[in-house]
Design a protein around this motif. Structure first.
Motif, PDB file in Angstrom:
ATOM      1  N   MET A  34     -43.477  11.405  74.189  1.00 44.13           N
ATOM      2  CA  MET A  34     -43.465  10.590  73.124  1.00 44.13           C
ATOM      3  C   MET A  34     -42.948  10.968  71.920  1.00 44.13           C
ATOM      4  SD  MET A  34     -44.812   7.206  74.335  1.00 44.13           S
ATOM      5  CE  MET A  34     -44.746   6.596  72.680  1.00 44.13           C
ATOM      6  N   ASN A  35     -42.356   9.989  71.425  1.00 42.47           N
ATOM      7  CA  ASN A  35     -41.370  10.874  70.028  1.00 42.47           C
ATOM      8  C   ASN A  35     -42.345  10.087  68.347  1.00 42.47           C
ATOM      9  OD1 ASN A  35     -39.591  12.724  71.435  1.00 42.47           O
ATOM     10  ND2 ASN A  35     -39.409  10.720  72.169  1.00 42.47           N
ATOM     11  N   TRP A  36     -41.555  10.992  67.741  1.00 46.39           N
ATOM     12  CA  TRP A  36     -41.733   9.617  66.107  1.00 46.39           C
ATOM     13  C   TRP A  36     -40.354  10.542  65.737  1.00 46.39           C
ATOM     14  CZ3 TRP A  36     -44.621   6.699  64.307  1.00 46.39           C
ATOM     15  CH2 TRP A  36     -46.332   6.433  64.750  1.00 46.39           C
ATOM     16  N   TYR A  37     -40.006   8.947  64.759  1.00 46.31           N
ATOM     17  CA  TYR A  37     -37.936   8.931  64.783  1.00 46.31           C
ATOM     18  C   TYR A  37     -38.329   8.582  63.460  1.00 46.31           C
ATOM     19  CZ  TYR A  37     -36.502   9.733  69.691  1.00 46.31           C
ATOM     20  OH  TYR A  37     -35.569  10.168  70.304  1.00 46.31           O
ATOM     21  N   ARG A  38     -37.482   8.628  62.839  1.00 44.12           N
ATOM     22  CA  ARG A  38     -37.642   8.231  60.715  1.00 44.12           C
ATOM     23  C   ARG A  38     -36.252   7.677  60.807  1.00 44.12           C
ATOM     24  NH1 ARG A  38     -39.253  13.032  56.970  1.00 44.12           N
ATOM     25  NH2 ARG A  38     -37.788  14.487  57.358  1.00 44.12           N
ATOM     26  N   GLN A  39     -35.588   7.271  59.846  1.00 43.03           N
ATOM     27  CA  GLN A  39     -34.599   6.567  59.504  1.00 43.03           C
ATOM     28  C   GLN A  39     -34.336   5.838  58.002  1.00 43.03           C
ATOM     29  OE1 GLN A  39     -32.828   3.394  62.205  1.00 43.03           O
ATOM     30  NE2 GLN A  39     -30.823   4.045  61.650  1.00 43.03           N
ATOM     31  N   ALA A  91     -38.834   7.086  54.717  1.00 44.96           N
ATOM     32  CA  ALA A  91     -38.392   6.175  55.522  1.00 44.96           C
ATOM     33  C   ALA A  91     -39.020   5.896  56.355  1.00 44.96           C
ATOM     34  CB  ALA A  91     -38.208   6.946  56.231  1.00 44.96           C
ATOM     35  N   VAL A  92     -38.137   4.853  57.364  1.00 45.52           N
ATOM     36  CA  VAL A  92     -39.421   3.840  58.109  1.00 45.52           C
ATOM     37  C   VAL A  92     -38.990   4.395  59.822  1.00 45.52           C
ATOM     38  CG1 VAL A  92     -38.886   1.704  59.678  1.00 45.52           C
ATOM     39  CG2 VAL A  92     -38.133   1.460  57.344  1.00 45.52           C
ATOM     40  N   TYR A  93     -40.496   5.282  59.736  1.00 46.37           N
ATOM     41  CA  TYR A  93     -41.207   6.268  60.930  1.00 46.37           C
ATOM     42  C   TYR A  93     -41.360   4.905  62.009  1.00 46.37           C
ATOM     43  CZ  TYR A  93     -41.944  10.316  57.723  1.00 46.37           C
ATOM     44  OH  TYR A  93     -41.087  10.964  57.069  1.00 46.37           O
ATOM     45  N   TYR A  94     -40.568   5.149  63.182  1.00 48.51           N
ATOM     46  CA  TYR A  94     -40.460   4.977  64.685  1.00 48.51           C
ATOM     47  C   TYR A  94     -41.346   5.401  65.925  1.00 48.51           C
ATOM     48  CZ  TYR A  94     -37.121   1.440  62.381  1.00 48.51           C
ATOM     49  OH  TYR A  94     -36.445   0.831  61.587  1.00 48.51           O
ATOM     50  N   CYS A  95     -42.207   4.723  66.459  1.00 46.58           N
ATOM     51  CA  CYS A  95     -42.680   5.806  67.795  1.00 46.58           C
ATOM     52  C   CYS A  95     -41.631   5.224  68.784  1.00 46.58           C
ATOM     53  CB  CYS A  95     -44.391   5.136  67.791  1.00 46.58           C
ATOM     54  SG  CYS A  95     -44.839   5.573  69.363  1.00 46.58           S
ATOM     55  N   GLY A  96     -40.748   6.330  69.159  1.00 43.95           N
ATOM     56  CA  GLY A  96     -40.512   6.127  70.598  1.00 43.95           C
ATOM     57  C   GLY A  96     -40.682   6.498  71.615  1.00 43.95           C
ATOM     58  N   ALA A  97     -39.747   6.189  72.996  1.00 43.43           N
ATOM     59  CA  ALA A  97     -40.196   6.672  74.342  1.00 43.43           C
ATOM     60  C   ALA A  97     -39.575   6.565  74.995  1.00 43.43           C
ATOM     61  CB  ALA A  97     -42.025   5.967  75.340  1.00 43.43           C
ATOM     62  N   ARG A  98     -38.944   7.160  75.934  1.00 38.12           N
ATOM     63  CA  ARG A  98     -37.579   7.241  77.199  1.00 38.12           C
ATOM     64  C   ARG A  98     -36.272   7.105  76.387  1.00 38.12           C
ATOM     65  NH1 ARG A  98     -41.233   4.489  82.141  1.00 38.12           N
ATOM     66  NH2 ARG A  98     -43.110   5.861  81.907  1.00 38.12           N
ATOM     67  N   GLY A  99     -36.314   6.657  75.508  1.00 35.01           N
ATOM     68  CA  GLY A  99     -34.907   6.818  74.295  1.00 35.01           C
ATOM     69  C   GLY A  99     -34.550   5.706  74.559  1.00 35.01           C
TER      70      GLY A  99
END
Length: 112
Positions: A34-39, A91-99
């Motif tokens: 599991m990942n956290w991204y931001r943009q 930023a806007v933070y997103y949860c991500g999985a499996r790309g």
């Protein structure tokens, strides 16, 4: 279907803390990194932190020592504890999985 739902964003003073949460469903959470991204506007999405099924973690250099990613496989939740926040963390933070699976994002604003 796959769902990732983030929560916990908001407005915080510099030096403050926030804890983001992401509720996952529709896939086998326990075997998924599991990942956290931001943009930010006009920028590419940046990987902030990742946690493997075995709880190994990885962080962007810009957040090392300040952010902590964790997971609860029983609850299918992933968290991002953010301490010593800086204005550049806005930023806007997103949860991500499996790309390919993403939540709707949660806004984090660090400002005085």
């Amino acid at each position: 279907q796959v769902q990732l739902v983030e929560s916990g964003g908001g407005l915080v003073l510099p030096g403050g803390s926030l804890r983001l949460a992401c509720a996952a469903s529709g896939f086998t959470f326990s075997i998924t990194t599991m990942n956290w991204y931001r943009q930010t506007p006009g920028e590419e999405r940046e990987l902030v932190a990742a946690i493997t099924p075995g709880d190994s973690t990885n962080y962007a250099d810009s957040v090392k020592g300040r952010f902590t990613i964790s997971r609860d496989n029983a609850k299918k939740m992933v968290y991002l504890q953010m301490n010593s926040l800086k204005p550049e963390d806005t930023a806007v933070y997103y949860c991500g999985a499996r790309g390919k699976y993403w939540g709707q994002g949660t806004q984090v604003t660090v400002s005085s």
